[in-house]
Design a protein around this motif. Structure first.
Motif, mmCIF file in Angstrom:
data_model
loop_
_atom_site.group_PDB
_atom_site.id
_atom_site.type_symbol
_atom_site.label_atom_id
_atom_site.label_comp_id
_atom_site.label_asym_id
_atom_site.label_seq_id
_atom_site.Cartn_x
_atom_site.Cartn_y
_atom_site.Cartn_z
ATOM 1 N N GLY A 90 -12.558 6.646 9.317
ATOM 2 C CA GLY A 90 -12.254 7.588 8.240
ATOM 3 C C GLY A 90 -10.768 7.897 8.174
ATOM 4 N N ASN A 91 -10.156 8.102 9.358
ATOM 5 C CA ASN A 91 -8.708 8.341 9.401
ATOM 6 C C ASN A 91 -7.941 7.154 8.818
ATOM 7 O OD1 ASN A 91 -9.196 10.764 10.696
ATOM 8 N ND2 ASN A 91 -8.757 9.980 12.744
ATOM 9 N N LYS A 92 -8.310 5.963 9.250
ATOM 10 C CA LYS A 92 -7.614 4.758 8.782
ATOM 11 C C LYS A 92 -7.729 4.617 7.263
ATOM 12 C CE LYS A 92 -7.374 -0.257 9.324
ATOM 13 N NZ LYS A 92 -7.921 -1.454 10.013
ATOM 14 N N PHE A 93 -8.938 4.857 6.728
ATOM 15 C CA PHE A 93 -9.153 4.707 5.291
ATOM 16 C C PHE A 93 -8.255 5.665 4.504
ATOM 17 C CE2 PHE A 93 -11.144 5.702 1.258
ATOM 18 C CZ PHE A 93 -11.461 4.442 0.767
ATOM 19 N N LEU A 94 -8.245 6.946 4.898
ATOM 20 C CA LEU A 94 -7.446 7.926 4.159
ATOM 21 C C LEU A 94 -5.953 7.683 4.323
ATOM 22 C CD1 LEU A 94 -9.412 11.269 4.722
ATOM 23 C CD2 LEU A 94 -9.398 9.815 2.707
ATOM 24 N N PHE A 95 -5.528 7.388 5.562
ATOM 25 C CA PHE A 95 -4.101 7.199 5.811
ATOM 26 C C PHE A 95 -3.561 5.951 5.098
ATOM 27 C CE2 PHE A 95 -4.627 9.352 10.246
ATOM 28 C CZ PHE A 95 -4.772 10.577 9.616
ATOM 29 N N SER A 96 -4.383 4.888 5.025
ATOM 30 C CA SER A 96 -3.887 3.623 4.457
ATOM 31 C C SER A 96 -4.078 3.547 2.950
ATOM 32 C CB SER A 96 -4.571 2.435 5.142
ATOM 33 O OG SER A 96 -5.972 2.517 5.002
ATOM 34 N N GLU A 98 -3.143 6.158 0.897
ATOM 35 C CA GLU A 98 -2.284 7.190 0.311
ATOM 36 C C GLU A 98 -1.629 6.669 -0.965
ATOM 37 O OE1 GLU A 98 -0.766 11.016 0.357
ATOM 38 O OE2 GLU A 98 -1.915 10.177 2.015
ATOM 39 N N ASN A 99 -1.753 7.439 -2.041
ATOM 40 C CA ASN A 99 -1.196 7.104 -3.358
ATOM 41 C C ASN A 99 -1.823 5.860 -3.997
ATOM 42 O OD1 ASN A 99 0.578 9.330 -3.198
ATOM 43 N ND2 ASN A 99 2.011 8.109 -1.990
ATOM 44 N N LYS A 100 -2.915 5.371 -3.404
ATOM 45 C CA LYS A 100 -3.701 4.298 -4.021
ATOM 46 C C LYS A 100 -5.028 4.877 -4.513
ATOM 47 C CE LYS A 100 -1.833 1.048 -0.624
ATOM 48 N NZ LYS A 100 -2.200 0.272 0.586
ATOM 49 N N LEU A 101 -5.785 5.439 -3.581
ATOM 50 C CA LEU A 101 -7.051 6.087 -3.923
ATOM 51 C C LEU A 101 -6.987 7.600 -3.732
ATOM 52 C CD1 LEU A 101 -9.545 3.589 -2.174
ATOM 53 C CD2 LEU A 101 -8.850 3.631 -4.585
#
Length: 476
Positions: A90-96, A98-101
């Motif tokens: 979950g951390n990886k998804f949100l952090f990676s 950023e400004n895309k989704l």
């Protein structure tokens, strides 16, 4: 007439069947994450906050991970529909993304305490700030700050700790980190001037995390007034700095204030005074609040774990003995504090100052088979990994060796966030924490005056009584 009623009944039945079909189709096509939204308007906000007030913020997260999903669950926080993303994935998804989704999100109350002079949101101002900070926080600049931090730390310990039997740690740690921020950001070193700013600044910080009710006497109202006061003070400091720079009495590289005054954007425009005051205000908040919590818990754990204290003490004394009389700490000294920093990291894992942060979905997307609608608020929680045995075996055990070698797996240790929004002051925080540890253990042993003091998380963890301790100075 009978035929009319039969036709009407057929139309009604057809309508009901069509509605049911659409509902069933929609439920199959768009499956929201499992969870509940709680009470009308307030949702689950009180439960979310109250677990922190009781000292166990992870309980809200882990209870719902067990009940609904260990990957993502639905809730309703701070008046917003929300999904909580859990674990390293979950951390990886949100952090990676950023400004895309996703993009950064703060409650609207933040804009009332940090009103931008440029009529842009605090989110937009933060983006501008992040573009500017790397120059101030790049390695060659940080090298210069170590000696300044050491000098301020010596004055801080001489004023607040030396020749005292008993002290309360959290207020002292706040004084130390705020003094450092004032010196490095706006070159204010006079302790009296620092104290004048500190009181309204603490009201501002309290207002930022209070219930946003703007009535006379409320913490939120006091926070707004304190923000206005501090901004006016900063504007007067900025005006004077302009004069000093013009007359050669100030250096273009002495602090971030000079840097802001002399740096133009891509269009060649320079920032206005109020705009600079806004940004300095935000930096002062970010530059001392989290580090003061970390320093306080370092004191707590070193008091409770004498074997850990002993190793930190030996490491720091080896460095202290290598210095000539009056010689300040330097960058190379801090690179030798490897065990001390492992201890600090384990403190940041067990009592993370940053409990988590919100993002906002800027488009519809699917995560792990669940639909996340545009506009939903997304929360990542440090505790979903920091206190999870899947990522840190025996998570309640204090074990600095977790950070030896390559350390924890990616996206599991996130005290400074991650991705493009990784805290730009991470290395700055490391320096101020290590300098604090050096002066602390070099001078004292100590014991807690209230063993097992309750911890309150609001929104950062702090000991309920501020961590009073009894000091035992080392023999000269």
């Amino acid at each position: 007439m009978e035929a009319f009623y039969v036709s009407l009944l057929c139309i009604f039945v057809s309508f009901v069947l069509l509605s049911l079909h659409l509902l069933l189709y929609k439920s199959r096509a768009v499956q929201l994450p499992p969870g509940k939204t709680g009470w009308p308007v307030i949702g689950e906000s009180l439960e979310f906050l109250s677990t922190g007030w009781k000292g166990h913020p992870e309980k809200f997260i882990f209870d719902r991970m067990a009940k609904y999903s260990s990957v993502v669950f639905r809730t309703h926080l701070l008046g917003e529909k929300a999904a909580v993303f859990c674990g390293a994935a979950g951390n990886k998804f949100l952090f990676s993304n950023e400004n895309k989704l996703v993009q950064a999100w703060w409650p609207s109350s933040v804009d009332k305490i940090f009103p931008s002079s440029t009529q842009t949101s605090s989110k937009e101002e933060a983006i501008k700030m992040r573009k500017m900070l790397p120059n101030f926080l790049k390695p060659e600049a940080l090298h210069r700050y170590v000696g300044i931090m050491d000098h301020i730390a010596q004055r801080h310990f001489a004023d607040g700790w030396d020749n005292r039997k008993d002290v309360v740690v959290f207020p002292l740690a706040k004084n130390y980190t705020f003094w450092l921020a004032c010196r490095l950001f706006v070159s204010i070193e006079d302790p009296n001037q620092v104290d004048e700013l500190a009181e309204p600044f603490n009201l501002l910080a309290s207002g930022l995390i209070s219930i946003p009710i703007d009535l006379p006497g409320t913490p939120f109202n006091k926070g707004i007034k304190a923000s206005n006061f501090v901004r006016k003070e900063l504007v007067s400091i900025i005006k004077q700095r302009k004069v000093d720079l013009a007359e050669g009495k100030a250096s273009p590289t002495q602090d971030i204030l000079s840097h802001m005054l002399l740096t133009s954007d891509e269009n060649g425009k320079f920032m206005q005074e109020l705009d600079i005051a806004d940004k300095i205000l935000g930096l002062l908040i970010g530059g001392h609040d989290t580090a003061s919590s970390a320093c306080t818990f370092i004191v707590k754990y070193l008091a409770e774990l004498p074997q850990v204290y002993e190793r930190v003490y030996n490491e720091q004394m080896e460095i202290a003995k290598s210095k000539a009389a009056g010689e300040l700490l330097n960058w190379e000294d801090l690179q030798k504090m490897k065990y001390s920093w492992n201890v600090a990291c384990e403190v940041l894992r067990m009592a993370s100052p940053l409990q988590g942060a919100f993002r906002e979905a800027i488009t519809d997307f699917v995560y792990n088979g669940f639909s996340i609608p545009k506009g939903w608020k997304l929360y990542w929680s440090a505790n979903s990994t920091h206190k999870n045995p899947e990522f840190f075996p025996e998570p309640r055990k204090f074990d600095p060796s977790r950070f030896e070698g390559s350390g924890p797996a990616p996206y599991t240790f996130v005290p400074f966030g991650g991705g493009p929004r990784m805290c730009p002051g991470k290395e700055y925080a490391r320096l101020e924490i290590l300098v604090f540890m050096h002066h602390l253990v070099k001078r004292f042993r100590w014991e807690m005056s209230i063993p097992n003091e309750n911890i309150v998380v609001d929104p950062m963890p702090i000991p309920a009584k501020g961590l009073p301790i009894r000091l035992f100075p080392h023999n000269p």
